[in-house]
Design an enzyme around this catalytic site. Structure first.
Site: not given
Ligand code: ADP
Ligand code: 3PG
Ligand code: MG
Length: 408
Positions: A386, A361, A201
């Site tokens: 993140g 990840g 995304k």
């Protein structure tokens, strides 16, 4: 580049009890085995450093996002694995506060390791609760706190923030290495700097895309993210995974890119796929069929970059001095749609003089499986998902800001 925070090297922690925050939030298989031990391996240098100095080392971490005390979120398997890596016994405590911790630390010998149970069994951890942090500090009796959980420093939790108000707090060696490597590549890269961005995304990565428009010499867009870019540019992407609500974000990205390279330079700066591999669904038996982006059938999904695009990506990497890669270029869990990502990995592994930094990840998982050398084929495989994105975006990380500053 000098690091702006004090590290384990700056404080007299010899023979002291030292509390270390690691990020052992590792993927587990359904039968409770560790699926990827990168984060555990990466914590070893700091632990060794402390053990060599006769410290009692108490390590704490979270695992997953438990809502209750459930065995599948226990850190016990990590204690076992850590024992093998350190070749030393690791005492596991079934709690992270209270008497069990007090006893375990008391019984531990200098030069040994105690691992505490999942911090997130207590909601106070994510609430950055001061009393909870105080309970950890008093139960462990630690004289120093070492933040080494790079993957979690973008969170302001009790073990990344509140704890630093209880115990003098410094960086571990992994945190320092991650921070310096990533910051240097963003701020003072050997150029050309090529950013390879993919994954599911755009909405997860807006800030980092915007930052790369500022700092990169070229940006390659792949993965499902490319579908959203292609649709914005007027291509019909069929049944592909796409985000329809990103028009304003993309207006901003293209505006900034045009300011930087002009209209004529745009397609060589923000490089989108010209062909893609399509299938009805990303199933293991799906066959890879490559079509031009203008020929994506209405009932098919673009699941990887196509062969012509792959050659273009390889050529851009060949010219680069620094490559920062975040997000797989296709549905890389299925080999038929891992061609783009595999080629990027191959190009980086065969250009050892090019600085290669891999974050995210799923991307880290992919390159570790591809590599077979534990990631040694690349300059740096980040342990942060993140956290690495936020650091690349230029955001301040609460778990770093809370640490003691370096002496000038
Ligand atoms: P990272 O964890 O490295 O930051 P992301 O989580 O953003 O990466 O994206 C990885 C995921 O994106 C993978 O699960 C992969 O299957 C998915 N993905 C990549 N390309 C596509 C695509 N074309 N269509 C659907 N999913 C995709
Ligand atoms: C991660 O895996 O990104 C870190 O361990 C943080 O975990 P979280 O997203 O559950 O806070
Ligand atoms: Mg991911």
């Amino acid at each position: 580049m000098s690091y702006h925070k004090a590290t384990v090297r700056d404080v007299p922690l010899e023979h002291k009890t030292v509390l270390v925050r690691a990020d052992y939030n590792v993927p587990m298989t359904s039968d409770g085995k560790i699926d990827d031990d990168l984060r555990i391996r990466a914590s070893v240098p700091t632990l060794q450093y402390l053990l060599e100095r006769g410290c009692k080392v108490v390590v704490m971490s979270h695992l997953g996002r438990p809502e209750a005390r459930e065995a599948k979120f226990s850190l016990q398997p990590v204690a076992k694995h850590l024992e093998e890596l350190l070749e030393k016994p690791v005492a596991f405590v079934e709690d992270c506060i209270g008497d069990k911790v007090v006893q375990a630390v008391k019984n531990a010998h200098p030069g040994s390791v105690v691992l505490l149970e999942n911090l997130r069994y207590y909601p106070e951890e994510e609430a950055d609760n001061a009393d909870f942090a105080k309970k950890i500090a008093t139960a462990t009796g630690a004289r120093y706190f070492v933040q080494d959980g790079f993957g979690v420093v973008h969170r302001a939790h009790a073990s990344t923030d509140a704890i630093t108000h209880c115990i003098p707090s410094v960086s571990g060696l992994l945190l320092e290495k991650e921070y310096v490597t990533i910051t240097e590549a963003m701020e003072k890269p050997a150029r050309p700097l090529v950013a390879v961005l993919g994954g599911a995304k755009i909405s997860d990565k807006i800030k980092v895309i915007e930052k790369f428009v500022e700092v990169a010499d070229r940006i390659i867009i792949g993965g499902a993210m490319a579908n959203t870019f292609l649709e914005y540019r007027g291509t019909n992407v069929g049944a592909s995974l796409v985000e329809h609500d990103q028009t304003e974000v993309l207006d901003g990205i293209y505006h900034a890119a045009r300011e930087k390279v002009g209209e004529e330079g745009i397609d060589d700066f923000l490089i989108l796929p010209t062909d893609v591999a399509v299938a009805k669904e990303p199933t293991p038996d799906a066959t890879r069929r490559v079509v031009a982006v203008d020929d994506i059938p209405a009932n098919q999904k673009a699941l990887d970059v196509g062969d012509k695009t792959i050659e273009k990506v390889a050529a851009a990497i060949d010219e680069a001095q620094t490559v920062i890669w975040n997000g797989t270029l296709g549905f890389a869990e299925i080999p038929a749609f891992a061609h783009g990502s595999a080629r990027v990995a191959l190009e980086l592994a065969t250009h050892p003089d090019t600085v290669s930094i891999i974050g995210g990840g799923d991307t880290a998982d992919f390159v570790l499986r591809w590599d077979g050398h534990g990631g040694a084929s690349f300059t740096h495989v980040s342990t942060g998902g993140g956290a690495s994105l936020e650091l690349m975006s230029g955001k301040k990380l609460p778990g770093v800001e809370s640490l003691l500053g370096a002496k000038k």
